[in-house]
Design an enzyme around this catalytic site. Structure first.
Site, PDB file in Angstrom:
ATOM      1  N   GLU A 109      74.722  88.075  49.743  1.00 58.50           N
ATOM      2  CA  GLU A 109      74.638  89.067  48.668  1.00 58.50           C
ATOM      3  C   GLU A 109      74.064  90.376  49.217  1.00 58.50           C
ATOM      4  OE1 GLU A 109      72.041  87.874  45.535  1.00 58.50           O
ATOM      5  OE2 GLU A 109      72.156  89.805  44.495  1.00 58.50           O
ATOM      6  N   ASP A 113      70.420  87.926  39.194  1.00 62.87           N
ATOM      7  CA  ASP A 113      71.688  88.411  39.739  1.00 62.87           C
ATOM      8  C   ASP A 113      72.222  87.459  40.799  1.00 62.87           C
ATOM      9  OD1 ASP A 113      71.478  90.518  38.082  1.00 62.87           O
ATOM     10  OD2 ASP A 113      71.052  92.025  39.622  1.00 62.87           O
ATOM     11  N   ASP A 127      67.001  85.521  42.419  1.00 65.93           N
ATOM     12  CA  ASP A 127      66.756  86.130  41.105  1.00 65.93           C
ATOM     13  C   ASP A 127      67.987  85.915  40.216  1.00 65.93           C
ATOM     14  OD1 ASP A 127      68.658  87.818  42.102  1.00 65.93           O
ATOM     15  OD2 ASP A 127      67.349  89.564  42.268  1.00 65.93           O
ATOM     16  N   ASP A 131      70.127  86.191  46.547  1.00 67.49           N
ATOM     17  CA  ASP A 131      68.721  86.386  46.207  1.00 67.49           C
ATOM     18  C   ASP A 131      68.259  85.336  45.205  1.00 67.49           C
ATOM     19  OD1 ASP A 131      68.721  88.608  47.776  1.00 67.49           O
ATOM     20  OD2 ASP A 131      68.958  90.035  46.119  1.00 67.49           O
TER      21      ASP A 131
END
Ligand code: 0RA
Length: 657
Positions: free
Chosen positions: A446, A523, A521, A519
């Site tokens: 990413e 997203d 998180d 990541d």
């Protein structure tokens, strides 16, 4: 009448020796030969003598009680795992008949438990066995494979008892041991350890899961499961008034349903009972489970075919009649109608024919017509009466159809392109040197910044890097359609090299490890969901054969002096702090907000180095499990945290403080 017969036997004036002789008929010889045959080749009767076979014995005895419930005479079944690894199944049915059986000259109970082909078909209207399994031979098979087995029958005011030992040898004929004012059957057995060589220890979870499924499939039957082996009794009760309707709610429990309502239908034609429940969810994967006589027909068959036919027919008719589909638009396909659909199809058939290598496919051809007609009529009515839900369904199905058409167009594009530029790999791909796919890994990373670190930190020989821009996370909902408009996805298809969809050829792929590195998180989890769903739908063998992995980057770097510790979750950080004691105060803590915050060396050390990294392998071995794992991976809330305790233990051991 039955009691009279019993009296006759116990008080007869025939001398004992002669009586034994007289009773030693051809049938009795057959009995022993029959049970001996079961002991010689248990696999023929219960499939295997491993742990699965051991539990099969429980299913057989429970099946008999369920049959009594389906006949309408029993509403509660107790299943108890006792100390010493025996199992007791108790029902409150009519009680197995205790009278003398005409043909065998023995009590009916003894006959059922000792003759291989004595089904439940004695007595008037005995009914057929619908709960699958061994068609009435189950009781005698379990007896043959038991060290001992006891049956108590409460019937007509009396309690009757019989015990068998050593593979089904009657210890003494059925006798009345007391009085009662209820009715029912209690069976206890101890599996023979010389047969079940792997294990004779019952697994609570295995039994619980099957019992729960039985309760879903036989609505209203209360099954109480107890485990009396531990210091504290474990007790769970399963009873679902809604039957398969509640089963579908249960299957969708980790998903977001399209509407609270579950569509449910029920009907009976030509002696065949059909029960179906369905509910759409926000995923793109169909989860359709079918059963015949409580047995999972994992390869489908006529009931599933009939369901799919009716679903497609009724949805197309409704879509045309209500202008969701214009006259010039093509019909939606069966696949379109099943995207994100969870359904349970349960039929009860007096004479099921199973086909296929593992006998997991229902072959009775009349079942297709009957299922289709019962379900079709009721679905049509449901749509007419619930236009709001009908609209949600139409929108979803038409979205799927559009996505399919877009995918087809994209496929044709890709094909044309790939003929022209057959050798050109995407510019964004930093490929590895090795051409041996079995050694090669593709990291899908990413963000360009993390992609840069990964390129610099990797092992160039075997690790290829493909950075993805964060943008694709917007495609979350209208997934496949936009996926194909997305250059990144197109690049990925070319990089992997096996094509996609029905043309996907796993022998052509260029990497045997496809590692998703995003990541930690929201997203990142969206991108991961998108990629997994994409692989699942368009390169499924990649997942089925275990080529897809999820990288596990650390969440924290904790530094003290010149020592760095990486923690992969909050629990590990806690463990580290406890381990350090008061010194924990001097820890310098960095929480990684994204992969981009790590430099090339850190990324290599924590996440990419095959010697040190932790990766989760995405495996979808069979549909049932796949669904569960997919839920876990897809769910926003539940992170795939596998074996947390195990990992933690390892972590603590490796700490040299
Ligand atoms: C056939 C006839 C009758 C009861 C049963 C079978 C029966 C079998 C099992 C096995 C486990 N539990 C059971 N409960 C009942 C009824 C005969 C009569 O009406 O007396």
């Amino acid at each position: 009448m039955e009691n009279d017969e019993l009296e006759k036997e116990t008080h007869s004036f025939i001398p004992e020796e002669e009586k034994a002789d007289a009773n030693y008929t051809e049938e009795n010889i057959q009995v022993l030969e029959g049970l001996e045959a079961v002991r010689k080749r248990p696999g023929m009767y219960i499939g295997t003598t491993s742990e699965a076979g051991l539990h099969h014995c429980v299913w057989e005895i429970v099946d008999n009680a369920i049959d009594e419930a389906l006949a309408g005479y029993c509403d509660t079944i107790h299943v108890t795992i006792n100390e010493g690894n025996t199992v007791t199944v108790k029902d409150n049915g009519r009680g197995i008949p205790v009278g003398i059986h005409e043909k065998t000259g023995r009590s009916a109970v003894e006959t059922v438990y000792t003759i291989l082909h004595a089904g439940g078909k004695f007595g008037e209207g005995g009914g057929y066995k619908v709960s699958g399994g061994l068609h009435g031979v189950g009781a005698s098979v379990v007896n043959a494979l038991s060290e001992w087995l006891e049956v108590k029958v409460h019937k007509d005011g009396g309690i009757y008892f019989i015990r068998f030992e050593n593979g089904g040898h009657t210890v003494e004929p059925l006798k009345r041991i007391g009085d009662c004012d209820d009715s029912g059957t209690i069976v206890t057995f101890k599996p023979d350890a010389t047969i079940f060589k792997d294990t004779v220890v019952f697994n609570y979870q295995t039994i619980r899961d099957r019992i729960r499924q039985m309760a879903f499939l036989n609505k209203g039957v209360k099954i109480i499961l107890c485990d009396d082996r531990g210091a504290e009794q474990v007790k769970e009760e399963f009873c679902y008034a809604g039957g398969v309707k509640e089963y579908v709610e249960y299957l969708n429990r980790n998903k977001i349903p399209m509407s609270e309502d579950v569509i449910y239908c029920e009907g009976k034609e030509e002696g065949i009972t059909v029960e179906i429940a369905m509910q759409y969810n926000d995923s793109y994967v169909p989860s359709i489970y079918s059963f015949c006589n409580n047995i999972n027909t994992h390869d489908g068959g006529m009931h599933e075919d009939g369901f799919k036919m009716a679903l497609t027919r009724v949805i197309n008719n409704y879509a045309r009649n209500n202008k969701y589909l214009k006259d010039n638009e093509e019909s939606v396909t069966s696949d379109d109608c099943r995207e994100g659909l969870t359904a349970v199809i349960s039929i009860k058939h007096p004479d099921p024919q199973y086909e296929g290598q593992t006998k997991g496919k229902l072959g009775n051809s009349e079942v297709r017509r009957i299922t289709s007609s019962i379900f079709g009529a009721q679905l049509e009515r449901f749509l007419a009466e619930n236009p709001k839900i009908a609209k949600l369904i139409m929108d979803k199905v038409i979205l799927a159809a559009n996505a399919r058409q877009a995918a087809k167009a994209a496929r044709e594009n890709t094909r044309r392109k790939s003929v022209l530029e057959i050798t050109s790999l995407p510019g964004k791909l930093a490929d590895c040197a090795s051409k041996d796919a079995s050694k090669c890994e593709l990291f899908i990373v990413e963000g360009d910044s993390a992609g840069g670190s990964a390129k610099n930190g990797r092992d160039r020989e075997t690790q290829a890097i493909m950075p993805l821009r964060g943008k694709i996370l917007n495609v979350e909902k209208a997934l496949p359609k936009r996926v194909f408009g997305n250059a990144e996805i197109g690049n990925m298809i070319i990089a992997i090299g096996g094509g996609f969809g029905s043309d996907f050829d796993i022998s052509k792929i260029r990497y045997h490890k496809i590692v998703i590195m995003t990541d930690a998180d929201v997203d990142g989890s969206h991108i991961r969901i998108l990629l997994l769903t994409f692989f699942y739908r368009y390169m499924r063998p990649l997942i089925e054969q275990g080529y897809v992995y999820i990288a596990q980057p650390p969440l924290y770097k904790a530094s003290r002096g010149n020592k760095d510790y990486y923690c992969y979750n909050d629990e590990q950080l806690e463990v580290l702090k406890q381990k350090l004691g008061p010194a924990a105060k001097t820890l310098k803590l960095q929480r990684y907000k994204g992969l981009g915050e790590m430099d090339a060396i850190q990324l290599w050390e924590t996440t990419m180095d095959p010697e040190k990294r932790k990766m989760i392998r995405v495996s979808l071995s069979d549909a049932m499990e796949a669904d569960q794992i997919f839920d876990e991976l897809m769910g926003d809330r539940v992170e795939p945290r596998k074996d947390f305790i195990k990992n933690n233990a390892k972590f603590v051991k490796n700490l040299d403080i």
